[in-house]
Design a protein around this motif. Structure first.
Motif, mmCIF file in Angstrom:
data_model
loop_
_atom_site.group_PDB
_atom_site.id
_atom_site.type_symbol
_atom_site.label_atom_id
_atom_site.label_comp_id
_atom_site.label_asym_id
_atom_site.label_seq_id
_atom_site.Cartn_x
_atom_site.Cartn_y
_atom_site.Cartn_z
ATOM 1 N N TYR A 1 0.904 -1.296 -0.020
ATOM 2 C CA TYR A 1 -0.120 0.073 -0.042
ATOM 3 C C TYR A 1 0.826 1.309 -0.005
ATOM 4 C CZ TYR A 1 -4.157 -2.981 1.092
ATOM 5 O OH TYR A 1 -5.062 -4.008 1.251
ATOM 6 N N LYS B 1 -6.664 -3.564 -5.907
ATOM 7 C CA LYS B 1 -6.543 -3.740 -4.423
ATOM 8 C C LYS B 1 -5.213 -3.621 -3.829
ATOM 9 C CE LYS B 1 -9.673 -7.669 -4.419
ATOM 10 N NZ LYS B 1 -11.057 -6.659 -4.051
ATOM 11 N N PRO C 1 -6.191 0.637 0.048
ATOM 12 C CA PRO C 1 -7.476 0.153 1.056
ATOM 13 C C PRO C 1 -8.530 1.057 0.431
ATOM 14 C CG PRO C 1 -5.432 0.383 2.197
ATOM 15 C CD PRO C 1 -5.141 1.028 0.833
#
Length: 385
Positions: free
Chosen positions: A112, A346, A349
């Motif tokens: 992320y 993905k 988030p």
């Protein structure tokens, strides 16, 4: 007939608020961006983003960059290519590292955080173009450097995104070789068609006996280049910019420019400015205020410093370098597109998507006054010499 109501509000309020911000000493585009937030879901909710807004905004930003290409001094652009490349590199490396570090500091995992770095490496100069036009500095050395750097930035960030999605994305295998090949093909074909085909195309079709053949054919060239750019994995605005440059080298430049601007600025460009503000929503961000503040500060400073360093090492003075860096701050629609792609893959988030969108909008709001400040400083220095 809701779209008529939307159009009425947008056209009226963008002009009023644009005028108010100029009276306050700020670029008119700042008022146009703010009114999108005020009348959108974040405050009054008079307008919500829909297909009508989306398509009009797409046409608006394409026409805005087409006009930028028409007004660009190609010789100046050639002279500043080294600075443009250095600015793009500096404006990617520092934001990437800063975005990663900020996300990591708030507990996001490695993947992320890497993607957050990619999002804030992006640059959208469509807002900067409007400010530069207002300041009559689009063809300055700084202005052409910003435009050139945006093209390089777009190519590099798209490749970076493809690498991320290939190795980390969920079910999004991407061929890096194919991606790079498409970019090369885009530039080769664009140069050949823009240099050899477009001038002849315009001369032949100006003779047809219909209303405004030159303007219509110029729009055909603009949208064809934009569509081709999109097919090749580039931002459509890069294709539109290239189309503008190709027509600027013909005898039709002044005619096209004088007639395209009223079309663009009277209806399509205002919708584009408002559409950015419509993405803002404050729902569910109460626990992420600190994250948004830190991410925004990092996003602004890393682009400013990274772009300025690139300009400085290629010979610009401090004021000019900061002016260039400020022109790269806005992430605009490019970062929003990347963030949406990351959400689907993905790599971002769900709970952080709104915070990223707000940060992108904030960089877009911060850019115009900073541009005006630094370009005023460069003008002051030149005037005192």
């Amino acid at each position: 007939m809701d779209f008529i109501y939307y159009l009425l509000l947008i056209l009226l309020l963008t002009k009023i608020f644009g005028h108010i911000t100029t009276l306050l000493g700020q670029p008119s585009v700042l008022g146009k961006l703010l009114i999108g937030i005020i009348i959108g879901p974040a405050f009054f909710g008079w307008i919500e983003s829909n297909d009508f807004i989306h398509y009009f905004a797409e046409i608006g930003v394409i026409l805005l960059m087409f006009i930028a290409g028409l007004e660009t001094d190609l010789e100046q652009l050639k002279q500043t290519w080294k600075s443009a490349f250095a600015v793009a590199i500096g404006g990617i490396i520092l934001p990437f590292l800063g975005g990663y570090a900020a996300a990591d500091a708030f507990g996001l995992n490695h993947n992320y955080s890497l993607f957050m770095g990619v999002v804030f490496s992006a640059t959208s100069v469509s807002i900067s173009v409007q400010v530069l036009k207002d300041l009559n500095r689009l063809n300055s050395r700084e202005g052409t450097t910003i435009l050139g750097a945006a093209v390089v930035d777009d190519v590099l960030v798209v490749i970076l995104l493809a690498v991320m999605m290939s190795f980390l994305g969920a079910g999004t295998a991407v061929s890096l070789g194919m991606l790079i090949s498409k970019k090369i093909i885009f530039f080769i074909i664009t140069v050949i068609v823009g240099w050899f085909v477009v001038p002849r195309f315009m001369k032949i079709l100006e003779r047809i006996t219909v209303t405004e053949p030159v303007i219509t054919m110029a729009l055909v060239v603009c949208f064809a280049f934009a569509y081709f750019a999109d097919l090749m994995g580039m931002a459509a605005i890069i294709g539109a910019f290239a189309a503008g440059i190709s027509i600027s080298q013909t005898s039709f430049k002044n005619t096209v420019e004088s007639k395209i601007e009223p079309i663009a600025y009277s209806i399509f460009v205002p919708v584009f400015f408002v559409s950015i503000g419509l993405n803002v929503s404050f729902k569910g961000i109460g626990n992420q205020i600190g994250f948004i503040i830190v991410l925004t500060v990092v996003a602004v400073l890393t682009k400013l410093i990274g772009g300025a360093l690139g300009a400085r090492i290629t010979g610009m003075n401090n004021r000019s370098a900061l002016a260039v860096g400020s022109g790269m701050i806005s992430r605009g629609e490019v970062a929003l597109i990347i963030a949406s792609a990351g959400l689907q893959a993905k790599l971002l988030p769900n709970e952080y998507f709104t915070s990223v969108v707000i940060t992108v909008i904030l960089t877009t709001l911060i850019a115009p006054p900073m541009l005006k400040l630094f370009f005023r400083d460069t003008a002051t220095k030149r005037g005192s010499q």
